[in-house]
Scaffold this motif. Structure first.
Motif, PDB file in Angstrom:
ATOM      1  N   PHE A 139       3.188  14.665  14.320  1.00  0.00           N
ATOM      2  CA  PHE A 139       2.125  15.351  13.588  1.00  0.00           C
ATOM      3  C   PHE A 139       0.776  14.635  13.718  1.00  0.00           C
ATOM      4  O   PHE A 139      -0.179  14.982  13.020  1.00  0.00           O
ATOM      5  N   MET A 140       0.699  13.650  14.579  1.00  0.00           N
ATOM      6  CA  MET A 140      -0.557  12.926  14.766  1.00  0.00           C
ATOM      7  C   MET A 140      -1.526  13.799  15.552  1.00  0.00           C
ATOM      8  O   MET A 140      -1.124  14.589  16.414  1.00  0.00           O
ATOM      9  N   GLY A 141      -2.802  13.644  15.277  1.00  0.00           N
ATOM     10  CA  GLY A 141      -3.815  14.440  15.952  1.00  0.00           C
ATOM     11  C   GLY A 141      -4.439  13.702  17.111  1.00  0.00           C
ATOM     12  O   GLY A 141      -3.751  13.194  17.996  1.00  0.00           O
ATOM     13  N   ALA A 142      -5.739  13.601  17.083  1.00  0.00           N
ATOM     14  CA  ALA A 142      -6.468  12.933  18.153  1.00  0.00           C
ATOM     15  C   ALA A 142      -7.251  11.765  17.559  1.00  0.00           C
ATOM     16  O   ALA A 142      -6.990  11.332  16.434  1.00  0.00           O
ATOM     17  N   THR A 143      -8.212  11.268  18.320  1.00  0.00           N
ATOM     18  CA  THR A 143      -8.941  10.071  17.928  1.00  0.00           C
ATOM     19  C   THR A 143      -9.561  10.212  16.537  1.00  0.00           C
ATOM     20  O   THR A 143     -10.191  11.222  16.235  1.00  0.00           O
ATOM     21  N   GLN A 144      -9.385   9.191  15.710  1.00  0.00           N
ATOM     22  CA  GLN A 144     -10.003   9.162  14.398  1.00  0.00           C
ATOM     23  C   GLN A 144     -10.545   7.763  14.138  1.00  0.00           C
ATOM     24  O   GLN A 144     -10.206   6.813  14.851  1.00  0.00           O
ATOM     25  N   ASP A 145     -11.395   7.653  13.144  1.00  0.00           N
ATOM     26  CA  ASP A 145     -11.949   6.356  12.773  1.00  0.00           C
ATOM     27  C   ASP A 145     -10.849   5.545  12.097  1.00  0.00           C
ATOM     28  O   ASP A 145     -10.398   5.902  11.011  1.00  0.00           O
ATOM     29  N   PRO A 146     -10.409   4.432  12.714  1.00  0.00           N
ATOM     30  CA  PRO A 146      -9.299   3.672  12.144  1.00  0.00           C
ATOM     31  C   PRO A 146      -9.719   2.593  11.150  1.00  0.00           C
ATOM     32  O   PRO A 146      -8.862   1.844  10.677  1.00  0.00           O
ATOM     33  N   SER A 147     -10.997   2.514  10.820  1.00  0.00           N
ATOM     34  CA  SER A 147     -11.428   1.440   9.927  1.00  0.00           C
ATOM     35  C   SER A 147     -10.767   1.521   8.562  1.00  0.00           C
ATOM     36  O   SER A 147     -10.559   0.500   7.898  1.00  0.00           O
ATOM     37  N   GLY A 148     -10.412   2.736   8.131  1.00  0.00           N
ATOM     38  CA  GLY A 148      -9.738   2.891   6.841  1.00  0.00           C
ATOM     39  C   GLY A 148      -8.410   2.174   6.783  1.00  0.00           C
ATOM     40  O   GLY A 148      -7.999   1.680   5.723  1.00  0.00           O
ATOM     41  N   PHE A 149      -7.696   2.096   7.918  1.00  0.00           N
ATOM     42  CA  PHE A 149      -6.424   1.375   7.933  1.00  0.00           C
ATOM     43  C   PHE A 149      -6.643  -0.109   7.641  1.00  0.00           C
ATOM     44  O   PHE A 149      -5.833  -0.739   6.945  1.00  0.00           O
ATOM     45  N   TYR A 150      -7.719  -0.668   8.198  1.00  0.00           N
ATOM     46  CA  TYR A 150      -8.047  -2.067   7.934  1.00  0.00           C
ATOM     47  C   TYR A 150      -8.300  -2.278   6.436  1.00  0.00           C
ATOM     48  O   TYR A 150      -7.812  -3.244   5.844  1.00  0.00           O
ATOM     49  N   ARG A 151      -9.097  -1.374   5.844  1.00  0.00           N
ATOM     50  CA  ARG A 151      -9.396  -1.500   4.413  1.00  0.00           C
ATOM     51  C   ARG A 151      -8.135  -1.343   3.580  1.00  0.00           C
ATOM     52  O   ARG A 151      -7.918  -2.080   2.612  1.00  0.00           O
ATOM     53  N   PHE A 152      -7.306  -0.379   3.944  1.00  0.00           N
ATOM     54  CA  PHE A 152      -6.079  -0.131   3.195  1.00  0.00           C
ATOM     55  C   PHE A 152      -5.177  -1.366   3.216  1.00  0.00           C
ATOM     56  O   PHE A 152      -4.653  -1.796   2.176  1.00  0.00           O
ATOM     57  N   ASN A 153      -4.987  -1.939   4.388  1.00  0.00           N
ATOM     58  CA  ASN A 153      -4.124  -3.117   4.495  1.00  0.00           C
ATOM     59  C   ASN A 153      -4.680  -4.292   3.703  1.00  0.00           C
ATOM     60  O   ASN A 153      -3.935  -5.024   3.033  1.00  0.00           O
ATOM     61  N   ALA A 154      -5.998  -4.476   3.772  1.00  0.00           N
ATOM     62  CA  ALA A 154      -6.610  -5.586   3.037  1.00  0.00           C
ATOM     63  C   ALA A 154      -6.418  -5.418   1.535  1.00  0.00           C
ATOM     64  O   ALA A 154      -6.113  -6.381   0.812  1.00  0.00           O
ATOM     65  N   ALA A 155      -6.601  -4.177   1.044  1.00  0.00           N
ATOM     66  CA  ALA A 155      -6.447  -3.913  -0.384  1.00  0.00           C
ATOM     67  C   ALA A 155      -5.026  -4.214  -0.847  1.00  0.00           C
ATOM     68  O   ALA A 155      -4.815  -4.867  -1.883  1.00  0.00           O
ATOM     69  N   TRP A 156      -4.029  -3.799  -0.068  1.00  0.00           N
ATOM     70  CA  TRP A 156      -2.646  -3.956  -0.531  1.00  0.00           C
ATOM     71  C   TRP A 156      -2.071  -5.322  -0.222  1.00  0.00           C
ATOM     72  O   TRP A 156      -1.155  -5.787  -0.919  1.00  0.00           O
ATOM     73  N   ASP A 157      -2.626  -6.003   0.764  1.00  0.00           N
ATOM     74  CA  ASP A 157      -2.289  -7.420   0.922  1.00  0.00           C
ATOM     75  C   ASP A 157      -2.757  -8.192  -0.310  1.00  0.00           C
ATOM     76  O   ASP A 157      -2.044  -9.056  -0.838  1.00  0.00           O
ATOM     77  N   LEU A 158      -3.958  -7.864  -0.768  1.00  0.00           N
ATOM     78  CA  LEU A 158      -4.516  -8.524  -1.953  1.00  0.00           C
ATOM     79  C   LEU A 158      -3.697  -8.217  -3.197  1.00  0.00           C
ATOM     80  O   LEU A 158      -3.331  -9.119  -3.958  1.00  0.00           O
ATOM     81  N   LEU A 159      -3.425  -6.937  -3.433  1.00  0.00           N
ATOM     82  CA  LEU A 159      -2.720  -6.559  -4.648  1.00  0.00           C
ATOM     83  C   LEU A 159      -1.315  -7.153  -4.686  1.00  0.00           C
ATOM     84  O   LEU A 159      -0.815  -7.539  -5.753  1.00  0.00           O
ATOM     85  N   LYS A 160      -0.676  -7.267  -3.526  1.00  0.00           N
ATOM     86  CA  LYS A 160       0.633  -7.925  -3.479  1.00  0.00           C
ATOM     87  C   LYS A 160       0.491  -9.407  -3.821  1.00  0.00           C
ATOM     88  O   LYS A 160       1.303  -9.961  -4.568  1.00  0.00           O
ATOM     89  N   ALA A 161      -0.541 -10.035  -3.263  1.00  0.00           N
ATOM     90  CA  ALA A 161      -0.762 -11.457  -3.543  1.00  0.00           C
ATOM     91  C   ALA A 161      -1.049 -11.698  -5.019  1.00  0.00           C
ATOM     92  O   ALA A 161      -0.721 -12.761  -5.565  1.00  0.00           O
ATOM     93  N   GLU A 162      -1.666 -10.706  -5.679  1.00  0.00           N
ATOM     94  CA  GLU A 162      -1.981 -10.800  -7.105  1.00  0.00           C
ATOM     95  C   GLU A 162      -0.815 -10.344  -7.982  1.00  0.00           C
ATOM     96  O   GLU A 162      -0.961 -10.264  -9.206  1.00  0.00           O
ATOM     97  N   SER A 163       0.316 -10.034  -7.352  1.00  0.00           N
ATOM     98  CA  SER A 163       1.511  -9.540  -8.075  1.00  0.00           C
ATOM     99  C   SER A 163       1.213  -8.267  -8.857  1.00  0.00           C
ATOM    100  O   SER A 163       1.771  -8.032  -9.941  1.00  0.00           O
ATOM    101  N   LEU A 164       0.331  -7.443  -8.299  1.00  0.00           N
ATOM    102  CA  LEU A 164      -0.005  -6.171  -8.934  1.00  0.00           C
ATOM    103  C   LEU A 164       0.795  -5.061  -8.264  1.00  0.00           C
ATOM    104  O   LEU A 164       0.321  -4.341  -7.383  1.00  0.00           O
TER     105      LEU A 164
END
Length: 396
Positions: A271-296
């Motif tokens: 179900f994947m499409g074509a080229t998209q801006d992948p910067s959101g994946f970087y932000r998403f990973n950073a946010a959830w790496d942080l929240l995991k580290a904070e035990s949230l």
């Protein structure tokens, strides 16, 4: 009392909204500071590798995002998670599975989000599209009635059953068990789609018993705290061939010989499409790496928000509800509810006026027609809640 405070994680957004109280976390949750560094990391990767950045994106960035989502939803097969710039693109791909069919029957409710609702209302103008929209207005007073009505309709074996995990216009939510009950009441031929946009990363969600049977949609814009561009869908395993497709849908088979028949990946990437801006994946990973580290964990976040909501209701002046003629659309105990509280005005102009009065005082909420939505998140504390309640008292 809430003893912890997470404002330090959101200093840049809080500075950007200085002098304001942002109670619309359900509409656009603030991003933690680490997402700015993640955005810069994406830019630097582009500068260093240009086209070859996709090697890292498909070998690490996307798998990391899939792993975070699978953990949040308790899924085993992270490769069944596919991304798109938004969930509307993904629902359109789902609908394209039926291109060329003589008919398409859709079961849904009256409380689905605008993009889906607008799309199916437009499609229902075609004679071959049969649309059945069950009223969700009874859910607060008698949740069993809505569930039973949907189960009755599911006996007709619609092609698609689309329902929200948390209704955007009220915050009322199905439990995991109720979603399972609806799924078990459907025929195997019915495609079941759960819109999880107000549930994902907000209320604890366990899809273990639904994995392999339902499509689940959500994204990074709201409670996932990553902003735009991270729409995703959990896809049951199967030989899926959406007519609305793009070259990424065969990305894992690019080195294979070309055939006359269009090929698809044998996982969610179909179900994947074509080229998209992948910067959101970087932000998403950073946010959830942080929240995991904070035990949230999601449960910890949900408890924090629920306690804020309860504190808000304890301190909210009842005179405000009376003078503004507002009706709460939630159960008093908030047994199972989304991360925003909804109050319905008698008229839309009245709701608009109340929202504007709050905005004039730097209190930011949002509105859906006659319904005012107060949203809660990690970047708020009890002092913020008290400030809102103090102004509501002045409006009483």
């Amino acid at each position: 009392m809430i003893h912890s405070d997470h404002k330090n994680l959101y200093s840049r957004f809080l500075k950007g909204h200085e002098g304001k109280l942002h109670f619309a976390a359900h509409s656009h949750h603030f991003w933690p500071d680490v997402t700015r560094e993640a955005q810069l990391e994406y830019w630097d990767d582009c500068a260093l590798t240009s086209d070859e950045k996709w090697d890292k994106i498909f070998s690490k960035v996307i798998p990391d995002a899939q792993a975070h989502i699978a953990e949040i939803l308790n899924l085993k097969s992270k490769e069944q998670i596919v991304f798109a710039p938004n969930t509307h693109e993904l629902t359109t791909r789902l609908l394209s599975l039926f291109l060329g069919k003589t008919s398409l029957s859709i079961l849904t409710t009256t409380s689905e989000f605008y993009s889906w609702k607008r799309q199916i209302l437009r499609l229902s103008e075609l004679p071959e599209i049969k649309l059945d929209m069950v009223s969700a207005d009874t859910f607060l007073a008698n949740r069993r009635e809505l569930i039973d009505n949907l189960k009755l309709k599911l006996k007709n074996s619609p092609d698609i059953f689309y329902v929200s995990q948390v209704f955007f216009d009220s915050g009322l939510a199905f439990t995991d068990d109720e979603l399972l009950e609806l799924t078990q009441s459907s025929s195997p031929e019915t495609i079941i789609v759960i819109d999880g946009y107000h549930g994902f990363a907000a209320i604890p969600t366990n899809l273990a018993k639904l994995e392999g049977r339902v499509f689940y949609l959500s994204g990074g814009y709201k409670y996932a705290q990553a902003g735009e561009g991270v729409g995703f869908m959990v896809v049951p395993k199967g030989d899926w061939r959406p007519a609305y497709t793009g070259w990424f849908a065969e990305y894992t088979a690019l080195t294979q010989p070309r055939e006359a028949k269009v090929g698809y990946s044998q996982d969610g990437m179909a179900f994947m499409g074509a080229t998209q801006d992948p910067s959101g994946f970087y932000r998403f990973n950073a946010a959830w790496d942080l929240l995991k580290a904070e035990s949230l964990s999601i449960r910890a976040i949900h408890e924090y928000v629920k306690n804020l909501q309860i504190f808000f209701l304890k301190n909210m002046p009842q005179e405000f509800l009376k003078t503004q003629a507002l009706t709460p659309l939630f159960s008093p105990g908030l047994e199972w509810h989304g991360h925003f509280l909804t109050f319905e005005s008698q008229t839309e102009p009245q709701a608009r006026e109340t929202q504007q009065k709050l905005k004039n005082k730097g209190i930011l909420i949002d509105r859906r027609g006659r319904r005012l939505r107060f949203g809660f998140g990690l970047y708020q504390n009890e002092n913020d809640v008290l400030k809102v309640c103090e102004f509501l008292q002045k409006l009483s």
